[in-house]
Design a protein around this motif. Sequence first.
Motif, mmCIF file in Angstrom:
data_model
loop_
_atom_site.group_PDB
_atom_site.id
_atom_site.type_symbol
_atom_site.label_atom_id
_atom_site.label_comp_id
_atom_site.label_asym_id
_atom_site.label_seq_id
_atom_site.Cartn_x
_atom_site.Cartn_y
_atom_site.Cartn_z
ATOM 1 N N THR A 215 -10.926 84.789 49.706
ATOM 2 C CA THR A 215 -10.196 85.595 48.731
ATOM 3 C C THR A 215 -9.821 84.673 47.566
ATOM 4 O OG1 THR A 215 -7.949 85.162 49.550
ATOM 5 C CG2 THR A 215 -9.217 86.880 50.687
ATOM 6 N N PRO A 216 -9.290 85.233 46.483
ATOM 7 C CA PRO A 216 -8.885 84.359 45.375
ATOM 8 C C PRO A 216 -7.840 83.316 45.750
ATOM 9 C CG PRO A 216 -9.038 86.630 44.627
ATOM 10 C CD PRO A 216 -9.223 86.655 46.113
ATOM 11 N N THR A 217 -7.079 83.556 46.836
ATOM 12 C CA THR A 217 -6.017 82.618 47.217
ATOM 13 C C THR A 217 -6.176 82.046 48.620
ATOM 14 O OG1 THR A 217 -4.665 84.484 47.989
ATOM 15 C CG2 THR A 217 -4.330 83.752 45.716
ATOM 16 N N VAL A 218 -6.992 82.662 49.464
ATOM 17 C CA VAL A 218 -7.099 82.248 50.869
ATOM 18 C C VAL A 218 -8.569 82.133 51.254
ATOM 19 C CG1 VAL A 218 -6.625 82.901 53.252
ATOM 20 C CG2 VAL A 218 -4.910 83.307 51.500
ATOM 21 N N THR A 219 -8.922 81.052 51.942
ATOM 22 C CA THR A 219 -10.274 80.858 52.458
ATOM 23 C C THR A 219 -10.176 80.200 53.828
ATOM 24 O OG1 THR A 219 -11.191 80.577 50.227
ATOM 25 C CG2 THR A 219 -12.521 79.805 52.067
ATOM 26 N N GLY A 220 -10.873 80.776 54.812
ATOM 27 C CA GLY A 220 -10.848 80.176 56.133
ATOM 28 C C GLY A 220 -11.413 81.111 57.188
ATOM 29 N N ARG A 221 -11.435 80.621 58.418
ATOM 30 C CA ARG A 221 -11.936 81.400 59.552
ATOM 31 C C ARG A 221 -10.757 82.071 60.261
ATOM 32 N NH1 ARG A 221 -16.807 81.483 61.498
ATOM 33 N NH2 ARG A 221 -17.335 79.604 60.306
ATOM 34 N N GLY B 224 -2.231 89.482 63.032
ATOM 35 C CA GLY B 224 -0.976 90.028 63.524
ATOM 36 C C GLY B 224 -0.466 91.140 62.635
ATOM 37 N N LEU B 225 0.665 91.717 63.022
ATOM 38 C CA LEU B 225 1.245 92.799 62.233
ATOM 39 C C LEU B 225 1.916 92.286 60.967
ATOM 40 C CD1 LEU B 225 2.805 95.163 64.917
ATOM 41 C CD2 LEU B 225 0.851 95.612 63.455
ATOM 42 N N PHE B 226 2.405 91.061 60.979
ATOM 43 C CA PHE B 226 3.097 90.503 59.823
ATOM 44 C C PHE B 226 2.220 89.576 59.000
ATOM 45 C CE2 PHE B 226 6.343 91.505 62.966
ATOM 46 C CZ PHE B 226 7.271 92.206 62.216
ATOM 47 N N ALA B 227 1.407 88.771 59.665
ATOM 48 C CA ALA B 227 0.604 87.780 58.961
ATOM 49 C C ALA B 227 -0.682 87.522 59.737
ATOM 50 C CB ALA B 227 1.392 86.475 58.786
ATOM 51 N N THR B 228 -1.631 86.872 59.061
ATOM 52 C CA THR B 228 -2.921 86.534 59.648
ATOM 53 C C THR B 228 -3.066 85.023 59.701
ATOM 54 O OG1 THR B 228 -3.961 88.576 58.853
ATOM 55 C CG2 THR B 228 -5.415 86.744 59.398
ATOM 56 N N GLU B 229 -3.474 84.524 60.858
ATOM 57 C CA GLU B 229 -3.680 83.082 61.027
ATOM 58 C C GLU B 229 -5.143 82.738 60.744
ATOM 59 O OE1 GLU B 229 -2.351 81.643 64.790
ATOM 60 O OE2 GLU B 229 -0.478 82.787 64.728
ATOM 61 N N LEU B 230 -5.351 81.660 59.975
ATOM 62 C CA LEU B 230 -6.690 81.199 59.644
ATOM 63 C C LEU B 230 -6.799 79.701 59.883
ATOM 64 C CD1 LEU B 230 -5.653 83.267 57.064
ATOM 65 C CD2 LEU B 230 -8.114 83.238 56.713
ATOM 66 N N ARG B 231 -8.043 79.227 59.995
ATOM 67 C CA ARG B 231 -8.322 77.797 60.051
ATOM 68 C C ARG B 231 -9.276 77.473 58.906
ATOM 69 N NH1 ARG B 231 -10.190 77.619 64.696
ATOM 70 N NH2 ARG B 231 -12.414 77.522 64.255
ATOM 71 N N THR B 232 -8.868 76.557 58.043
ATOM 72 C CA THR B 232 -9.672 76.225 56.873
ATOM 73 C C THR B 232 -10.895 75.410 57.287
ATOM 74 O OG1 THR B 232 -8.432 74.196 56.451
ATOM 75 C CG2 THR B 232 -7.595 76.223 55.449
ATOM 76 N N ALA B 233 -11.803 75.198 56.318
ATOM 77 C CA ALA B 233 -13.040 74.475 56.602
ATOM 78 C C ALA B 233 -12.778 73.042 57.034
ATOM 79 C CB ALA B 233 -13.944 74.498 55.373
ATOM 80 N N ASP B 234 -11.664 72.442 56.569
ATOM 81 C CA ASP B 234 -11.334 71.081 56.970
ATOM 82 C C ASP B 234 -10.341 71.032 58.124
ATOM 83 O OD1 ASP B 234 -9.447 72.197 55.367
ATOM 84 O OD2 ASP B 234 -9.102 70.445 54.112
ATOM 85 N N GLY B 235 -10.206 72.155 58.866
ATOM 86 C CA GLY B 235 -9.438 72.163 60.105
ATOM 87 C C GLY B 235 -7.949 72.346 59.961
ATOM 88 N N LEU B 236 -7.471 72.800 58.807
ATOM 89 C CA LEU B 236 -6.042 72.995 58.606
ATOM 90 C C LEU B 236 -5.615 74.390 59.044
ATOM 91 C CD1 LEU B 236 -5.561 71.337 55.096
ATOM 92 C CD2 LEU B 236 -5.179 70.323 57.352
ATOM 93 N N TYR B 237 -4.355 74.488 59.490
ATOM 94 C CA TYR B 237 -3.770 75.778 59.882
ATOM 95 C C TYR B 237 -3.257 76.491 58.632
ATOM 96 C CZ TYR B 237 -0.387 79.068 61.865
ATOM 97 O OH TYR B 237 0.337 80.190 62.179
ATOM 98 N N LEU B 238 -3.589 77.778 58.518
ATOM 99 C CA LEU B 238 -3.174 78.557 57.354
ATOM 100 C C LEU B 238 -2.635 79.901 57.824
ATOM 101 C CD1 LEU B 238 -3.059 78.932 54.260
ATOM 102 C CD2 LEU B 238 -5.388 79.806 54.361
#
Length: 269
Positions: free
Chosen positions: A138-144, A149-163
């Motif tokens: 997305t324009p602000t978020v990129t990751g797997r 969840g109902l409140f937020a979505t957890e992602l893992r970036t290409a360099d392994g960071l938690y988002l």
Amino acid sequence: METQATNAIVATQTALNQASALVVHYGFSTLGAIVLLICGWVLASLVSGWAYKGISKVHGIDETLARFFEKALHYGLLILVFITVLGQFGVQTTSIVATLGAAGLAIGLALQGTLQNIAAGIMLLVLRPFRVGEYIETPTVTGRIVEVGLFATELRTADGLYLLAPNSTLWNTPIVNHTRQPVRRQQLSVPVGDDVDLHSVTRTLLDVVTADQRVKNSPAARVYSDELTPEKTTLTVEYWVKPGDWAETRHALVERLRTALADKGIAIK
């Protein structure tokens, strides 16, 4: 004296009778309230469980969304049971319902941002523009995607960071899903001199690309001229692979193409 004693006895008996009547009345009311609470709790659990099983069988409904509807129905039924129990004791339930409505409105206004995230989370779980394991941009978020969840979505970036991204942010922006489609196109640019045999170079590039088993036969790979200048000609190699093989195939083919052209004495400009 006898008259006073008689009046005292009568008053005591009257008080005892009234107390006994109150005990009997409220005793039955209390017993009925306890029975109602137990039956209401069991019924709420059964109904919410049946609802969860029914919703889970609907195609496209996420587990998180099914659990949310189950809990909402369960606690909604418990609130109705609690209001009914209060009615057993003569409490005016109309005023309670009005108070709960006003409190709900105030809480809704105070938690407006949170409720937006919940609404966005429900829409994301229903429409499912992305699933767990898919890679989005997305324009602000990129990751797997790790968890929705109902409140937020957890992602893992290409360099392994938690988002952690609020659902309202993901819902109100265009989403590019890199892994939703079964195949994905890849393009490589190969600049060569104008003095080379383009037909021979094209054949070499196609042979190298099609020799990789990860490259799909349909759509077929192709090579075409993308840019022509007095000094060089840029050839574009286009092929299709699975999204999971996209990066690894690119890295492997870049090296193989360079080696194959060098073996034929063709320099990359």
